[in-house]
Scaffold this motif. Structure first.
Motif, PDB file in Angstrom:
ATOM      1  N   ASP A   6      69.385  50.975 -71.616  1.00 27.84           N
ATOM      2  CA  ASP A   6      68.303  49.999 -71.747  1.00 27.84           C
ATOM      3  C   ASP A   6      68.286  49.474 -73.178  1.00 27.84           C
ATOM      4  OD1 ASP A   6      66.029  48.471 -71.702  1.00 27.84           O
ATOM      5  OD2 ASP A   6      64.712  50.059 -70.952  1.00 27.84           O
ATOM      6  N   LEU A   7      68.628  48.209 -73.353  1.00 30.53           N
ATOM      7  CA  LEU A   7      68.657  47.601 -74.680  1.00 30.53           C
ATOM      8  C   LEU A   7      67.278  47.479 -75.309  1.00 30.53           C
ATOM      9  CD1 LEU A   7      71.182  44.699 -74.018  1.00 30.53           C
ATOM     10  CD2 LEU A   7      71.544  46.608 -75.597  1.00 30.53           C
ATOM     11  N   ALA A   8      66.226  47.585 -74.515  1.00 30.20           N
ATOM     12  CA  ALA A   8      64.885  47.236 -74.981  1.00 30.20           C
ATOM     13  C   ALA A   8      64.089  48.402 -75.519  1.00 30.20           C
ATOM     14  CB  ALA A   8      64.102  46.574 -73.838  1.00 30.20           C
ATOM     15  N   GLN A  44      66.701  50.609 -81.565  1.00 29.70           N
ATOM     16  CA  GLN A  44      66.825  50.890 -82.985  1.00 29.70           C
ATOM     17  C   GLN A  44      68.192  50.440 -83.504  1.00 29.70           C
ATOM     18  OE1 GLN A  44      64.809  51.859 -85.334  1.00 29.70           O
ATOM     19  NE2 GLN A  44      66.405  51.924 -86.887  1.00 29.70           N
ATOM     20  N   MET A  45      69.241  50.642 -82.713  1.00 30.77           N
ATOM     21  CA  MET A  45      70.569  50.203 -83.128  1.00 30.77           C
ATOM     22  C   MET A  45      70.613  48.689 -83.246  1.00 30.77           C
ATOM     23  SD  MET A  45      73.464  51.423 -84.031  1.00 30.77           S
ATOM     24  CE  MET A  45      75.246  51.529 -83.890  1.00 30.77           C
ATOM     25  N   ARG A  46      70.006  47.992 -82.306  1.00 35.36           N
ATOM     26  CA  ARG A  46      69.931  46.529 -82.393  1.00 35.36           C
ATOM     27  C   ARG A  46      69.232  46.116 -83.682  1.00 35.36           C
ATOM     28  NH1 ARG A  46      66.279  45.113 -77.983  1.00 35.36           N
ATOM     29  NH2 ARG A  46      66.305  43.095 -79.046  1.00 35.36           N
ATOM     30  N   ALA A  89      77.564  41.525 -79.410  1.00 32.97           N
ATOM     31  CA  ALA A  89      77.562  42.974 -79.611  1.00 32.97           C
ATOM     32  C   ALA A  89      77.395  43.681 -78.276  1.00 32.97           C
ATOM     33  CB  ALA A  89      76.455  43.382 -80.579  1.00 32.97           C
ATOM     34  N   GLN A  90      77.972  44.867 -78.204  1.00 36.89           N
ATOM     35  CA  GLN A  90      77.913  45.681 -76.985  1.00 36.89           C
ATOM     36  C   GLN A  90      77.601  47.123 -77.346  1.00 36.89           C
ATOM     37  OE1 GLN A  90      81.672  46.733 -75.226  1.00 36.89           O
ATOM     38  NE2 GLN A  90      80.835  46.710 -73.145  1.00 36.89           N
TER      39      GLN A  90
END
Length: 268
Positions: free
Chosen positions: A53-55, A61-63, A118-119
């Motif tokens: 989950d990117l959100a 935090q990485m984003r 980015a991935q």
């Protein structure tokens, strides 16, 4: 700490210049008389492997860390603003080198334009005890679709990009790619329940994150193996923008890059 696998060793002069650019960008004056009001025209586009989950959590935090580090290198915010937006002191760890594709990123005479892809490939909780958790995050970033424009409307690719990966310590040695593995720590008592989802129309983190994750050096055995896995252009991104197919010569004149909308973006 950030762990970056270097395909080739970066020379001492390059490292010194990188540190100089970072410190100059972060410590520069907040007001520039010749600063373009729209000098920064770039967005991040993220994808993740199934189940990530990117959100929320360490992925969010990485984003934040990657996006804020890029803004710092480009001189978009002061050091104090970066700390607030990122949730910790940006100068306490070795930052990703995304902004080092060109010294013009910190030059107010130039415009930064394009899309950064980015991935997040892996997220692992490798320690949890007494409400304290440690996580490792594996990410690949491509910055080949970022160019620098002058006052006459001309755009140029990064001067330091090349196919050998000498300047970019990418995990796979390909041009314009950066492979990073980061560790984060958090106490569950500090995490809201339910944790808010960090998505929206803003192109960068406008507000401090609801959870402050402390950066650490990942020690997970899986994290060690991740550094051996080369970055591969995700199928979710347009094949025509794959920098391994269309990377320009360093400093070459290029068309104005397309600026795709941010995804997943940040709350306003």
């Amino acid at each position: 700490m950030i762990a970056i696998k270097r395909k080739r060793a970066v020379g001492a002069a390059a490292i010194g210049m990188a540190i100089y650019l970072l410190l100059s960008a972060c410590a520069g004056p907040s007001v520039q008389p010749n600063r373009w009001p729209d000098r920064f025209d770039y967005n991040f586009r993220w994808v993740a492997e199934p189940g990530i989950d990117l959100a929320t959590g360490p992925a969010a935090q990485m984003r934040s860390m990657m996006e804020t580090a890029f803004m710092g290198g480009a001189g978009q915010f002061s050091e104090e603003e970066l700390k607030e937006r990122q949730g910790h002191d940006i100068l306490k760890y070795d930052p990703p080198t995304m902004w080092q594709l060109d010294e013009r990123a910190a030059d107010y005479q130039w415009k930064v334009r394009g899309t950064i892809f980015a991935q997040i490939r892996n997220v692992e909780n490798y320690f949890a005890r007494d409400g304290f958790e440690l996580w490792a995050v594996d990410v690949c970033t491509w910055v080949g679709d970022v160019a620098f424009g002058n006052n006459t409307g001309e755009y140029f690719s990064g001067r330091n990009g090349n196919k050998t990966g000498d300047f970019f310590p990418g995990g796979d040695g390909k041009a314009w790619s950066i492979h990073s593995v980061a560790g984060f720590a958090v106490r569950r008592s500090n995490v809201p329940d339910p944790e808010p989802r960090m998505v929206g129309s803003s192109r960068y983190p406008v507000h401090p994150l609801p959870v402050v994750w402390e950066p650490m050096s990942p020690s997970s055995p899986n994290a060690t193996r991740w550094t051996e896995q080369p970055c591969e252009w995700p199928a979710e991104f347009p094949a025509s923008l794959n920098p391994d197919r269309s990377a320009h010569q360093p400093g070459a004149r290029v068309p104005a890059p397309e600026v795709l909308p941010p995804y997943p973006g940040w709350p306003q």
